[in-house]
Design a protein around this motif. Structure first.
Motif, PDB file in Angstrom:
ATOM      1  N   GLU A 147      -7.519   8.193   0.551  1.00 42.92           N
ATOM      2  CA  GLU A 147      -6.720   8.438  -0.650  1.00 42.92           C
ATOM      3  C   GLU A 147      -7.679   8.677  -1.821  1.00 42.92           C
ATOM      4  O   GLU A 147      -8.894   8.589  -1.660  1.00 42.92           O
ATOM      5  N   SER A 179      -9.557   0.275   2.891  1.00 46.47           N
ATOM      6  CA  SER A 179      -9.401   0.356   4.345  1.00 46.47           C
ATOM      7  C   SER A 179      -9.953   1.663   4.906  1.00 46.47           C
ATOM      8  O   SER A 179     -10.209   2.612   4.167  1.00 46.47           O
ATOM      9  N   LYS A 180     -10.138   1.656   6.219  1.00 43.08           N
ATOM     10  CA  LYS A 180     -10.623   2.809   6.984  1.00 43.08           C
ATOM     11  C   LYS A 180     -12.032   3.226   6.571  1.00 43.08           C
ATOM     12  O   LYS A 180     -12.364   4.418   6.554  1.00 43.08           O
ATOM     13  N   ALA A 197      -1.700   3.399   4.936  1.00 44.68           N
ATOM     14  CA  ALA A 197      -3.038   2.932   4.538  1.00 44.68           C
ATOM     15  C   ALA A 197      -3.663   2.023   5.585  1.00 44.68           C
ATOM     16  O   ALA A 197      -4.853   1.720   5.510  1.00 44.68           O
ATOM     17  N   GLY A 212       5.924   0.842   2.528  1.00 42.31           N
ATOM     18  CA  GLY A 212       4.814   1.631   1.998  1.00 42.31           C
ATOM     19  C   GLY A 212       5.203   2.331   0.700  1.00 42.31           C
ATOM     20  O   GLY A 212       5.991   3.267   0.706  1.00 42.31           O
ATOM     21  N   LEU A 256      -3.759  -2.588  -0.137  1.00 44.73           N
ATOM     22  CA  LEU A 256      -4.664  -1.766   0.680  1.00 44.73           C
ATOM     23  C   LEU A 256      -4.741  -0.379   0.073  1.00 44.73           C
ATOM     24  O   LEU A 256      -3.709   0.194  -0.317  1.00 44.73           O
ATOM     25  N   LEU A 257      -5.963   0.143   0.024  1.00 49.68           N
ATOM     26  CA  LEU A 257      -6.164   1.519  -0.409  1.00 49.68           C
ATOM     27  C   LEU A 257      -7.127   2.123   0.593  1.00 49.68           C
ATOM     28  O   LEU A 257      -8.242   1.628   0.758  1.00 49.68           O
ATOM     29  N   SER A 258      -6.664   3.149   1.309  1.00 53.69           N
ATOM     30  CA  SER A 258      -7.551   3.715   2.326  1.00 53.69           C
ATOM     31  C   SER A 258      -8.467   4.738   1.669  1.00 53.69           C
ATOM     32  O   SER A 258      -8.098   5.387   0.686  1.00 53.69           O
ATOM     33  N   LYS A 312      -1.836  -0.997   7.056  1.00 59.81           N
ATOM     34  CA  LYS A 312      -1.384  -2.397   6.995  1.00 59.81           C
ATOM     35  C   LYS A 312      -1.103  -2.953   8.392  1.00 59.81           C
ATOM     36  O   LYS A 312      -1.557  -4.041   8.730  1.00 59.81           O
ATOM     37  N   LYS A 371      -6.264   6.299  -7.521  1.00 61.62           N
ATOM     38  CA  LYS A 371      -4.982   5.634  -7.240  1.00 61.62           C
ATOM     39  C   LYS A 371      -4.762   4.401  -8.131  1.00 61.62           C
ATOM     40  O   LYS A 371      -3.656   4.189  -8.624  1.00 61.62           O
ATOM     41  N   SER A 415       0.857  -1.192   0.000  1.00 59.73           N
ATOM     42  CA  SER A 415       0.000   0.000   0.000  1.00 59.73           C
ATOM     43  C   SER A 415       0.885   1.230   0.000  1.00 59.73           C
ATOM     44  O   SER A 415       2.099   1.123   0.164  1.00 59.73           O
TER      45      SER A 415
END
Ligand SMILES: Nc1nc2c(ncn2[C@@H]2O[C@H](COP(=O)(O)OP(=O)(O)O)[C@@H](O)[C@H]2O)c(=O)[nH]1
Ligand SMILES: [Mg+2]
Ligand SMILES: [Zn+2]
Ligand SMILES: [Zn+2]
Lengths: 113, 280
Positions: B186, B207-208, B84, B163, B181-183, B86, B190, B80
């Motif tokens: 972002e 994520s998040k 992000a 990262g 992972l892509l939060s 992890k 991406k 990621s």
């Protein structure tokens, strides 16, 4: 950054070859870099110049041959040209594509003595 | 470059590993030394090389993959952009699954062993690799980290990469899958900006997602973007904070771990297992 890591790997291959073949000087090298490999040829050239500075390949000419991107389009049931990852099929505009060519990163030849 | 043998550890430092590294190398590196210059060999010649730039890494990766497979270990490479989530995800995953199945972790960061310490605080085993200037883990470093960890049979190995959405894409570590992972803090674009990473991943974790109410992140658009480069990409939305989506992630891991165990053989192996770390 990516190109710096790759340039170091290229130099390693050159140095391994030089040790094996008893080379004293590398004048030029030919790389094949696929259009879909996410490698920027100019950045790779710049990085290689930097990492090779004090090596047997210092100042060597880097010839980068581009290999075209190709993909299999499920909708068209055909191989199509793909200029960049994330682009649509040039025939149908769809995205169900499977990359089949143009991701390679190879060292092909050296000119050395 | 590794000072012992000139192999490609770069400046990487593997926690607690220096003496072991030296020992491994003394045993396994027959160096070929340059011979005297051949006489009368002054003219330039062309040598055919025909070698993948990452051939060496790929050989180490193939070895790691084999050593893991023989032990029925399910290995994931988590990638990621920095931050992000992890490590937070790993901590929650170990808390939920660690009792039923041993989870070992290889942590990659340029500096500090903070993340390995966060993992160890859960009781799981972890080894930190510091890559120094290096912006990705490579398969050789991971092989040495595995020799340190000696992860148990039929367990799970989580590798948290440095990262970075660019460099780690090209370096196979021997994992079963890359998980990207892509939060949601972002951008949705991406996957279009870093298509190579998303193309090589089997699973994207958004994520998040507990933060979604505060943002105008367009989930649908992000998933569409990712599937442009990878039509078969699996996607799970997760929050390490609220726990949302975590059950689905655990189920995905469980399925993979079960397959790895079945393929790795439930019985004790007849032949000795491959060493964790060799120099191809
Ligand atoms: N709101 C929220 N924050 C999170 C979540 N997961 C991680 N974070 C925060 O994001 C930051 C970076 O997380 P970390 O796990 O260190 O990311 P890494 O760099 O990918 O390992 C930390 O401040 C975490 O507390 C989550 O699910 N929700
Ligand atoms: Mg981390
Ligand atoms: Zn098409
Ligand atoms: Zn080494």
């Amino acid at each position: 950054m990516h190109e710096m890591a790759l340039a170091e790997e290229v130099l390693q291959i050159v140095q391994d070859t030089a040790r094996r073949e008893g080379l004293r000087r590398v004048h030029a090298l030919w790389l094949e870099i696929g259009q879909l490999s996410s490698v920027e040829p100019e950045a790779l050239r710049f990085c290689f110049d930097a990492v090779a500075r004090d090596s047997i390949a210092a100042g060597a000419r880097l010839e980068i041959v581009a290999a075209p991107g190709k993909a299999w389009c499920e909708a068209c049931a055909e191989h199509v040209a793909l200029a960049a990852l994330g682009e649509a099929c040039p025939r149908c505009g769809g995205y169900r594509l499977r990359v089949t060519g143009g991701t390679q990163m190879r060292v092909r030849e050296l000119e050395a003595e | 470059m590794c000072s012992t043998c000139g192999c490609e550890t770069g400046e990487a430092v593997i926690e607690g590993g220096s003496s072991d590294h030296a020992r491994l190398h003394a045993a396994c590196m027959p160096h070929s030394h340059a011979h005297d210059d051949p006489v009368g060999h002054s003219s330039a010649r062309i040598l055919r090389i025909e070698q993948d730039i990452l051939a060496k890494n790929d050989a180490y990766a193939a070895h790691n993959r084999r050593a893991l497979a023989e032990r029925g270990i399910f290995a994931l490479n988590l990638v990621s952009a920095p931050g992000a989530g992890k490590t937070a995800l790993l901590v929650q995953t170990i808390r939920a699954l660690g009792a039923g199945c041993p989870i070992c972790v290889v942590e990659g960061d340029q500096q500090t062993s903070n993340d390995a310490e966060r993992i160890r605080a859960t009781g799981a085993r972890a080894v930190q690799i510091n890559t120094g200037k290096g912006c990705h883990l490579d398969a050789h470093m991971v092989g040495h980290a595995l020799a340190q960890l000696d992860p148990p049979r039929h367990g799970i190995l989580m590798i948290e990469n440095v990262g970075n959405l660019v460099c780690p894409a090209a370096f196979d570590l021997g994992e079963a899958h890359k998980v990207v992972l892509l939060s949601v803090t972002e951008g949705e674009d991406k996957p279009l900006k870093y298509p190579d990473m998303f193309r090589r991943a089997s699973l994207m974790l958004l994520s998040k997602i507990d933060l979604l109410p505060h943002l105008d992140f367009d989930l649908r658009c992000c998933i569409d973007n990712a599937r442009r480069t990878n039509p078969d990409l699996n996607v799970i939305g997760i929050s390490a904070r609220s726990g949302e989506g975590m059950a689905e992630w655990f189920a995905w891991i469980g399925k993979g771990a079960q397959l790895a165990r079945a393929a790795g053989g439930a019985q004790a192996p007849a032949a000795p297992l491959a060493e964790w770390s060799v120099h191809a």
